[in-house]
Design a protein around this motif. Structure first.
Motif, PDB file in Angstrom:
ATOM      1  N   LEU A  17       0.795  -1.126   0.068  1.00 44.22           N
ATOM      2  CA  LEU A  17      -0.200   0.204   0.022  1.00 44.22           C
ATOM      3  C   LEU A  17       0.757   1.252  -0.042  1.00 44.22           C
ATOM      4  O   LEU A  17       0.618   2.024  -0.685  1.00 44.22           O
ATOM      5  N   PRO A  18       1.768   1.509   0.873  1.00 44.99           N
ATOM      6  CA  PRO A  18       2.522   2.749   0.741  1.00 44.99           C
ATOM      7  C   PRO A  18       3.363   2.886  -0.585  1.00 44.99           C
ATOM      8  O   PRO A  18       3.379   4.107  -0.943  1.00 44.99           O
ATOM      9  N   LEU A  19       3.689   1.749  -1.121  1.00 48.11           N
ATOM     10  CA  LEU A  19       4.693   1.857  -2.525  1.00 48.11           C
ATOM     11  C   LEU A  19       3.443   2.212  -3.633  1.00 48.11           C
ATOM     12  O   LEU A  19       3.826   3.224  -4.339  1.00 48.11           O
ATOM     13  N   LEU A  20       2.225   1.868  -3.355  1.00 48.15           N
ATOM     14  CA  LEU A  20       1.409   2.292  -4.442  1.00 48.15           C
ATOM     15  C   LEU A  20       0.864   3.657  -4.317  1.00 48.15           C
ATOM     16  O   LEU A  20       0.657   4.400  -5.382  1.00 48.15           O
ATOM     17  N   LEU A  21       0.831   3.911  -2.876  1.00 45.71           N
ATOM     18  CA  LEU A  21       0.508   5.540  -2.581  1.00 45.71           C
ATOM     19  C   LEU A  21       1.559   6.577  -3.277  1.00 45.71           C
ATOM     20  O   LEU A  21       1.374   7.505  -3.604  1.00 45.71           O
ATOM     21  N   ILE A  22       2.847   6.185  -2.849  1.00 47.65           N
ATOM     22  CA  ILE A  22       3.939   7.024  -3.477  1.00 47.65           C
ATOM     23  C   ILE A  22       3.752   7.218  -5.061  1.00 47.65           C
ATOM     24  O   ILE A  22       3.904   8.273  -5.571  1.00 47.65           O
ATOM     25  N   ARG A 117      13.751   8.341 -22.067  1.00 46.98           N
ATOM     26  CA  ARG A 117      15.390   8.067 -22.355  1.00 46.98           C
ATOM     27  C   ARG A 117      16.197   8.044 -21.063  1.00 46.98           C
ATOM     28  O   ARG A 117      16.990   7.293 -20.823  1.00 46.98           O
ATOM     29  N   MET A 118      15.882   8.743 -20.160  1.00 45.33           N
ATOM     30  CA  MET A 118      16.444   8.614 -18.938  1.00 45.33           C
ATOM     31  C   MET A 118      16.149   7.232 -18.085  1.00 45.33           C
ATOM     32  O   MET A 118      17.322   6.576 -17.423  1.00 45.33           O
ATOM     33  N   ASP A 119      14.984   6.755 -18.376  1.00 37.52           N
ATOM     34  CA  ASP A 119      14.761   5.463 -17.816  1.00 37.52           C
ATOM     35  C   ASP A 119      15.552   4.300 -18.433  1.00 37.52           C
ATOM     36  O   ASP A 119      15.631   3.240 -17.936  1.00 37.52           O
ATOM     37  N   SER A 120      15.634   4.365 -19.979  1.00 38.30           N
ATOM     38  CA  SER A 120      15.681   3.445 -20.659  1.00 38.30           C
ATOM     39  C   SER A 120      17.439   2.845 -20.503  1.00 38.30           C
ATOM     40  O   SER A 120      17.416   1.667 -20.742  1.00 38.30           O
ATOM     41  N   GLY A 121      18.215   3.738 -19.865  1.00 40.28           N
ATOM     42  CA  GLY A 121      19.322   3.235 -19.743  1.00 40.28           C
ATOM     43  C   GLY A 121      19.729   2.619 -18.372  1.00 40.28           C
ATOM     44  O   GLY A 121      20.856   2.114 -18.061  1.00 40.28           O
ATOM     45  N   ARG A 122      18.648   2.607 -17.666  1.00 43.10           N
ATOM     46  CA  ARG A 122      18.692   1.893 -16.213  1.00 43.10           C
ATOM     47  C   ARG A 122      18.302   0.468 -16.241  1.00 43.10           C
ATOM     48  O   ARG A 122      17.031   0.177 -16.858  1.00 43.10           O
ATOM     49  N   PRO A 123      18.845  -0.166 -15.146  1.00 33.96           N
ATOM     50  CA  PRO A 123      18.055  -1.647 -14.991  1.00 33.96           C
ATOM     51  C   PRO A 123      16.925  -1.762 -14.668  1.00 33.96           C
ATOM     52  O   PRO A 123      16.477  -0.508 -14.069  1.00 33.96           O
ATOM     53  N   ARG A 124      15.816  -2.411 -14.648  1.00 30.82           N
ATOM     54  CA  ARG A 124      14.468  -2.288 -14.272  1.00 30.82           C
ATOM     55  C   ARG A 124      14.320  -2.206 -12.601  1.00 30.82           C
ATOM     56  O   ARG A 124      13.722  -1.458 -12.311  1.00 30.82           O
ATOM     57  N   TRP A 125      15.493  -2.913 -12.080  1.00 30.24           N
ATOM     58  CA  TRP A 125      15.246  -2.521 -10.416  1.00 30.24           C
ATOM     59  C   TRP A 125      15.436  -0.952 -10.237  1.00 30.24           C
ATOM     60  O   TRP A 125      14.911  -0.545  -9.194  1.00 30.24           O
ATOM     61  N   ARG A 127      14.785   1.392 -12.051  1.00 26.98           N
ATOM     62  CA  ARG A 127      13.693   2.427 -12.392  1.00 26.98           C
ATOM     63  C   ARG A 127      12.639   2.415 -11.151  1.00 26.98           C
ATOM     64  O   ARG A 127      12.011   3.099 -11.234  1.00 26.98           O
ATOM     65  N   TRP A 128      12.324   1.094 -10.881  1.00 29.06           N
ATOM     66  CA  TRP A 128      11.362   0.900  -9.974  1.00 29.06           C
ATOM     67  C   TRP A 128      11.809   1.361  -8.666  1.00 29.06           C
ATOM     68  O   TRP A 128      10.772   2.046  -7.868  1.00 29.06           O
ATOM     69  N   ARG A 129      13.040   1.443  -8.132  1.00 26.25           N
ATOM     70  CA  ARG A 129      13.395   2.187  -7.122  1.00 26.25           C
ATOM     71  C   ARG A 129      13.271   3.675  -7.065  1.00 26.25           C
ATOM     72  O   ARG A 129      12.910   4.323  -6.340  1.00 26.25           O
ATOM     73  N   ALA A 130      13.600   4.121  -8.335  1.00 20.66           N
ATOM     74  CA  ALA A 130      13.065   5.793  -8.655  1.00 20.66           C
ATOM     75  C   ALA A 130      11.661   6.019  -8.560  1.00 20.66           C
ATOM     76  O   ALA A 130      11.192   6.880  -8.002  1.00 20.66           O
ATOM     77  N   ARG A 131      10.695   4.871  -9.043  1.00 22.41           N
ATOM     78  CA  ARG A 131       9.509   5.130  -8.878  1.00 22.41           C
ATOM     79  C   ARG A 131       8.716   5.458  -7.421  1.00 22.41           C
ATOM     80  O   ARG A 131       8.057   6.085  -7.211  1.00 22.41           O
ATOM     81  N   ILE A 132       9.493   4.398  -6.448  1.00 24.69           N
ATOM     82  CA  ILE A 132       9.231   4.690  -5.309  1.00 24.69           C
ATOM     83  C   ILE A 132       9.992   5.498  -4.338  1.00 24.69           C
ATOM     84  O   ILE A 132       9.788   5.668  -3.033  1.00 24.69           O
ATOM     85  N   SER A 133      10.785   6.108  -4.902  1.00 27.11           N
ATOM     86  CA  SER A 133      11.932   6.906  -4.073  1.00 27.11           C
ATOM     87  C   SER A 133      11.160   8.316  -3.400  1.00 27.11           C
ATOM     88  O   SER A 133      10.203   8.752  -4.360  1.00 27.11           O
ATOM     89  N   LEU A 134      11.389   8.607  -2.385  1.00 29.23           N
ATOM     90  CA  LEU A 134      10.918   9.794  -1.784  1.00 29.23           C
ATOM     91  C   LEU A 134      11.574  11.087  -2.015  1.00 29.23           C
ATOM     92  O   LEU A 134      11.370  12.238  -1.451  1.00 29.23           O
TER      93      LEU A 134
END
Length: 144
Positions: A17-22, A117-125, A127-134
């Motif tokens: 839930l907190p991850l989806l909220l972020i 483009r910024m996301d494309s050069g990064r590993p999937r993990w 990109r996800w870490r950036a999505r949930i970063s505070l």
């Protein structure tokens, strides 16, 4: 369904839930930036979106850098044409004449392309870490 599976399912839900909220808060912020305000302020908000994504990915320009300097640094880090968007944002924000809404839409199309483009050069993990970063949500620095 066993009592154990119900317990672990609830626990997993509470962790998720907190991850989806972020993710939801960041998505709402992006929509507001793209749709609210004058065309010039929407362009400035598009620049803020680029800077927030770079912050979430771990890149932080030095304090006091201009948009063009930050754009050049981002180009060096991620490739692309962020410096062109930086110059466009400066032109729109400091223009003596009002900015056309079509210019704001065109700018945001460029923002979306650079974010991909910024996301494309990064590993999937990463990109996800950036999505949930505070980081970008906690940042008191606004890029205008």
């Amino acid at each position: 369904m066993t009592q154990f599976s119900r317990f672990t399912g609830r626990r997993f839900g509470f962790l998720l839930l907190p991850l989806l909220l972020i993710i939801g808060v960041k998505a709402r912020r992006a929509v507001r930036r793209r749709t609210r305000g004058s065309p010039a302020s929407r362009i400035a908000a598009g620049w803020s979106e680029i800077m927030d994504r770079s912050t979430d990915l771990g890149f932080r320009p030095a304090p006091g850098t201009t948009r063009s300097e930050a754009g050049a640094a981002l180009d060096g880090e991620y490739g692309g044409s962020v410096v062109t968007l930086a110059r466009t944002a400066d032109s729109a924000v400091f223009a003596p004449d009002p900015v056309d809404p079509a210019q704001a839409e065109s700018f945001w199309a460029g923002v979306q392309a650079e974010l991909r483009r910024m996301d494309s050069g990064r590993p999937r993990w990463r990109r996800w870490r950036a999505r949930i970063s505070l980081r970008s949500l906690r940042s008191t620095r606004r890029y205008r």
